[in-house]
Design a protein around this motif. Structure first.
Motif, PDB file in Angstrom:
ATOM      1  N   ASN A 122      61.659  49.359  54.004  1.00 30.80           N
ATOM      2  CA  ASN A 122      61.205  50.620  53.406  1.00 30.80           C
ATOM      3  C   ASN A 122      61.993  50.981  52.155  1.00 30.80           C
ATOM      4  OD1 ASN A 122      59.176  51.069  55.239  1.00 30.80           O
ATOM      5  ND2 ASN A 122      60.336  52.508  56.504  1.00 30.80           N
ATOM      6  N   SER A 123      63.204  50.430  52.022  1.00 21.44           N
ATOM      7  CA  SER A 123      64.083  50.808  50.907  1.00 21.44           C
ATOM      8  C   SER A 123      64.267  49.696  49.889  1.00 21.44           C
ATOM      9  CB  SER A 123      65.458  51.207  51.449  1.00 21.44           C
ATOM     10  OG  SER A 123      66.081  50.117  52.124  1.00 21.44           O
ATOM     11  N   THR A 124      63.686  48.516  50.147  1.00 21.25           N
ATOM     12  CA  THR A 124      63.931  47.335  49.324  1.00 21.25           C
ATOM     13  C   THR A 124      62.654  46.518  49.223  1.00 21.25           C
ATOM     14  OG1 THR A 124      66.105  47.240  50.411  1.00 21.25           O
ATOM     15  CG2 THR A 124      65.514  45.392  48.986  1.00 21.25           C
ATOM     16  N   ARG A 125      62.440  45.911  48.072  1.00 23.40           N
ATOM     17  CA  ARG A 125      61.349  44.941  47.929  1.00 23.40           C
ATOM     18  C   ARG A 125      61.985  43.563  47.957  1.00 23.40           C
ATOM     19  NH1 ARG A 125      57.984  43.776  42.986  1.00 23.40           N
ATOM     20  NH2 ARG A 125      55.929  43.045  43.697  1.00 23.40           N
ATOM     21  N   LEU A 131      58.076  41.054  50.760  1.00 24.20           N
ATOM     22  CA  LEU A 131      57.966  41.955  51.908  1.00 24.20           C
ATOM     23  C   LEU A 131      58.506  43.323  51.500  1.00 24.20           C
ATOM     24  CD1 LEU A 131      59.391  39.012  52.993  1.00 24.20           C
ATOM     25  CD2 LEU A 131      58.525  39.952  55.139  1.00 24.20           C
ATOM     26  N   GLY A 132      57.809  44.367  51.917  1.00 20.11           N
ATOM     27  CA  GLY A 132      58.264  45.712  51.623  1.00 20.11           C
ATOM     28  C   GLY A 132      57.161  46.718  51.858  1.00 20.11           C
ATOM     29  N   LYS A 133      57.522  47.979  51.779  1.00 21.02           N
ATOM     30  CA  LYS A 133      56.551  49.045  52.010  1.00 21.02           C
ATOM     31  C   LYS A 133      55.428  48.993  50.985  1.00 21.02           C
ATOM     32  CE  LYS A 133      56.483  54.016  52.996  1.00 21.02           C
ATOM     33  NZ  LYS A 133      57.324  55.252  53.050  1.00 21.02           N
ATOM     34  N   ASN A 134      55.760  48.620  49.757  1.00 20.10           N
ATOM     35  CA  ASN A 134      54.763  48.442  48.690  1.00 20.10           C
ATOM     36  C   ASN A 134      54.974  47.058  48.071  1.00 20.10           C
ATOM     37  OD1 ASN A 134      53.442  51.266  48.380  1.00 20.10           O
ATOM     38  ND2 ASN A 134      55.646  51.704  48.394  1.00 20.10           N
ATOM     39  N   PRO A 135      54.453  46.024  48.719  1.00 18.72           N
ATOM     40  CA  PRO A 135      54.812  44.653  48.319  1.00 18.72           C
ATOM     41  C   PRO A 135      54.193  44.175  47.010  1.00 18.72           C
ATOM     42  CG  PRO A 135      53.156  44.593  50.041  1.00 18.72           C
ATOM     43  CD  PRO A 135      53.566  46.031  49.893  1.00 18.72           C
ATOM     44  N   THR A 136      53.084  44.773  46.580  1.00 20.11           N
ATOM     45  CA  THR A 136      52.366  44.202  45.445  1.00 20.11           C
ATOM     46  C   THR A 136      52.904  44.631  44.093  1.00 20.11           C
ATOM     47  OG1 THR A 136      50.740  46.000  45.528  1.00 20.11           O
ATOM     48  CG2 THR A 136      50.231  43.969  46.754  1.00 20.11           C
ATOM     49  N   GLU A 137      53.685  45.699  44.035  1.00 19.80           N
ATOM     50  CA  GLU A 137      54.194  46.151  42.737  1.00 19.80           C
ATOM     51  C   GLU A 137      55.507  46.899  42.902  1.00 19.80           C
ATOM     52  OE1 GLU A 137      51.307  48.684  40.989  1.00 19.80           O
ATOM     53  OE2 GLU A 137      51.373  50.178  42.582  1.00 19.80           O
ATOM     54  N   HIS A 138      56.291  46.886  41.829  1.00 23.03           N
ATOM     55  CA  HIS A 138      57.583  47.570  41.829  1.00 23.03           C
ATOM     56  C   HIS A 138      57.391  49.082  41.907  1.00 23.03           C
ATOM     57  CE1 HIS A 138      61.727  48.555  40.848  1.00 23.03           C
ATOM     58  NE2 HIS A 138      61.273  49.351  39.890  1.00 23.03           N
ATOM     59  N   GLN A 139      58.251  49.726  42.672  1.00 24.40           N
ATOM     60  CA  GLN A 139      58.281  51.183  42.758  1.00 24.40           C
ATOM     61  C   GLN A 139      59.602  51.666  42.171  1.00 24.40           C
ATOM     62  OE1 GLN A 139      55.591  53.066  44.251  1.00 24.40           O
ATOM     63  NE2 GLN A 139      54.633  51.040  44.075  1.00 24.40           N
ATOM     64  N   ILE A 140      59.568  52.690  41.332  1.00 28.93           N
ATOM     65  CA  ILE A 140      60.785  53.209  40.714  1.00 28.93           C
ATOM     66  C   ILE A 140      61.762  53.661  41.802  1.00 28.93           C
ATOM     67  CG2 ILE A 140      61.726  55.073  39.276  1.00 28.93           C
ATOM     68  CD1 ILE A 140      59.190  54.890  37.600  1.00 28.93           C
ATOM     69  N   GLY A 141      63.002  53.189  41.682  1.00 24.80           N
ATOM     70  CA  GLY A 141      64.043  53.550  42.647  1.00 24.80           C
ATOM     71  C   GLY A 141      64.175  52.587  43.805  1.00 24.80           C
ATOM     72  N   MET A 152      71.491  41.467  52.443  1.00 26.64           N
ATOM     73  CA  MET A 152      70.356  42.175  51.844  1.00 26.64           C
ATOM     74  C   MET A 152      70.662  43.656  51.663  1.00 26.64           C
ATOM     75  SD  MET A 152      67.344  40.373  54.087  1.00 26.64           S
ATOM     76  CE  MET A 152      66.076  41.522  53.580  1.00 26.64           C
ATOM     77  N   GLN A 153      71.349  44.225  52.622  1.00 29.12           N
ATOM     78  CA  GLN A 153      71.644  45.660  52.588  1.00 29.12           C
ATOM     79  C   GLN A 153      72.564  46.023  51.423  1.00 29.12           C
ATOM     80  OE1 GLN A 153      72.659  47.019  56.495  1.00 29.12           O
ATOM     81  NE2 GLN A 153      73.072  49.127  55.863  1.00 29.12           N
ATOM     82  N   GLN A 154      73.322  45.043  50.921  1.00 27.46           N
ATOM     83  CA  GLN A 154      74.244  45.308  49.815  1.00 27.46           C
ATOM     84  C   GLN A 154      73.531  45.565  48.485  1.00 27.46           C
ATOM     85  OE1 GLN A 154      77.550  45.783  50.517  1.00 27.46           O
ATOM     86  NE2 GLN A 154      76.667  45.550  52.569  1.00 27.46           N
ATOM     87  N   VAL A 155      72.227  45.393  48.443  1.00 27.91           N
ATOM     88  CA  VAL A 155      71.476  45.716  47.237  1.00 27.91           C
ATOM     89  C   VAL A 155      71.568  47.210  46.921  1.00 27.91           C
ATOM     90  CG1 VAL A 155      69.226  46.225  48.267  1.00 27.91           C
ATOM     91  CG2 VAL A 155      69.334  45.132  46.005  1.00 27.91           C
ATOM     92  N   HIS A 156      72.031  47.994  47.884  1.00 25.66           N
ATOM     93  CA  HIS A 156      72.136  49.444  47.704  1.00 25.66           C
ATOM     94  C   HIS A 156      73.530  49.900  47.292  1.00 25.66           C
ATOM     95  CE1 HIS A 156      68.079  49.891  49.172  1.00 25.66           C
ATOM     96  NE2 HIS A 156      68.380  49.207  50.260  1.00 25.66           N
TER      97      HIS A 156
END
Length: 476
Positions: A143-146, A90-100, A335-339
């Motif tokens: 939006n900030s995490t995959r 789940l994420g804003k861009n679920p199919t591939e990793h986004q830098i950052g 989950m939020q601690q990933v940041h």
């Protein structure tokens, strides 16, 4: 109408106003639910990371239907169902990793008869899909995490379980192996066959640069953190096996236990020890060789803890809504601690991202030094404070830089900082030394354990832990 009809056919209420039904769903129902979620929500992606042991023995009378690149399971009465290890992203861009954008994962049902985590992860998927673009916290998280969710790592064990509270069968996989004793271990040279489910996890870690993770178990109510094992070297302090990132692990465990409605009280189960703050060092609780959380940390550069979520491993279905209420906010807060900490890229003298550059934090001698991934990215989970980084890459000067790290979870982003290297004039690049150094191997870890690491020393060679089979069925 089609979605409603499909939901009724499955006997599952999916992502409508009332949410997912609180009950134990079998493997076929879970797969159909995940497929329905994937087909309904564009911010999700479903894929299989491997198969369970029992699938390998599926007979020719089992029926498989190809759907694009995914295989849909069918079955014949009395025959084996196919059981993929399905991961929903789940994420804003679920199919591939986004830098950052950091990669996060939850893994449930590693022990097939410990079922609360399996239920909670299905409920979490339902909560996230219904809340995205409606709930501020959910929206900012996705939006900030995959986010990767493996509902069941041991579907064969679940299918063979009965509903006994503590002595249910189903803990092991189809081969009778405890999956949480089957990973390579940094503190033991014992080797053996890796089960299909374990190999799937190991391969999965090679495809994604996971930053933070938790695996969900049952039989106690506590958050346990690495190390789970020890060779009685310098890592053993006061009965605990301490990692170089112990402060971060304690913070992560407390984040969960104190956001949980009861875990922080530390005395939830009549037959369990009292856990101060609802947390424990894994080794201090009981030594565990071949555990998944240690493997994630040492070889995967992913900080993982183990969440024990229920005194009873297979509680009555009427209790499931209460477990969700007790754990929902904790699952989100963790989950939020990933940041936490710092993230960025390492760039060479030409400004190009470099893979396998060492990014080390002074005072944290990791057994396998953290390295940049194929995008030249690094992620270091750190509590707020000042840290000195040492960045190393062949043909370039060693870079030492001190950074002031704020508390990233509050803004849903770790401190973003790129390290720019300078070419070492004394080194002339040649075809023989342009390749990045290889990642850490088990032999390299053992060289460190045998005297070359400032963090650990050996203890008479191999330290072998013997766990009696009778006890093994009771441990978590």
């Amino acid at each position: 109408m089609f979605l409603i009809a499909l939901s009724l056919c499955l006997g599952i209420v999916v992502s409508a106003g009332v949410g997912l039904e609180f009950r134990y769903h079998n493997s076929l129902e879970v797969e159909k639910y995940l497929r329905n979620v994937n087909n309904t929500f564009g911010f999700t992606h479903l894929h299989s990371i491997g198969k369970s042991v029992e699938d390998r023995h599926a007979t020719s009378s089992s029926r498989y239907i190809e759907q694009g690149s995914q295989r849909q399971c069918g079955f014949t009465v009395g025959q084996t169902q196919c059981r993929d290890l399905w991961v929903l992203i789940l994420g804003k861009n679920p199919t591939e990793h986004q830098i950052g954008i950091p990669e996060f994962k939850y893994v449930g049902n590693m022990h097939g008869n410990e079922v609360v985590g399996r239920v909670l992860l299905l409920q979490l998927i339902d909560y996230l899909t219904r809340g995205y673009l409606k709930d501020q916290l959910v929206t900012r998280l996705l939006n900030s995490t995959r986010v990767h969710i493996l509902v069941s790592m041991n579907p064969d064990g679940f299918e063979s379980s009965n509903r006994d509270c503590m002595y249910s069968q189903g803990r092991f996989n189809k081969n009778g192996v405890d999956l949480n004793r089957n990973f390579p271990d940094a503190f033991s040279k014992e080797s053996g066959t890796r089960e299909m489910e374990v190999r799937a996890i190991i391969d999965w870690l090679k495809t994604e640069s996971f930053v933070l993770s938790a695996n969900l178990h049952g039989g106690a109510v506590v958050a346990s953190y690495p190390y789970d094992n020890s060779n009685k070297g310098a890592e053993l302090k006061g009965g605990s096996s301490i990692t170089p990132d112990n402060d971060v692990f304690v913070h992560l465990a407390k984040t969960y236990s104190y956001t949980h409605t009861l875990m922080h009280k530390g005395d939830q189960c009549y037959d369990s020890k009292d856990f101060t703050d609802g947390i424990t060092n894994g080794y201090n609780w009981y030594p565990l060789p071949g555990g998944m959380q240690d493997y994630n940390y040492v070889w995967g550069q992913c900080l993982e803890i183990t969440l024990e979520l229920s005194c009873c491993k297979f509680p009555n279905e009427s209790e499931l809504p209460g477990f969700w209420d007790a754990n929902r906010d904790a699952l989100l807060a963790y989950m939020q601690q990933v940041h936490l900490g710092v993230k960025g890229q390492v760039l060479d003298a030409d400004g190009k991202p470099v893979q396998n550059s060492l990014v080390e934090v002074e005072g944290r001698p990791n057994l396998c030094p953290f390295r940049t991934d194929s995008n030249g990215e690094y992620y270091r989970l750190l509590l707020p404070g000042n840290y000195t980084f040492k960045v190393t890459y062949p043909g370039h000067r060693v870079l030492m830089e001190t950074l002031a790290v704020p508390y990233g979870p509050a803004s849903f982003s770790a401190l973003s900082h790129d390290f720019r290297l300078e070419r070492d004039a004394a080194t002339t690049p040649s075809p023989g030394n342009t390749h990045p150094p290889e990642s850490c191997t088990s032999s390299q870890v053992w060289e460190s354990l045998e005297g070359h690491s400032p963090g650990l020393v050996s203890w008479g060679g191999t330290f072998v832990l013997v766990l009696q089979a009778a006890c093994s069925t009771m441990l978590l």
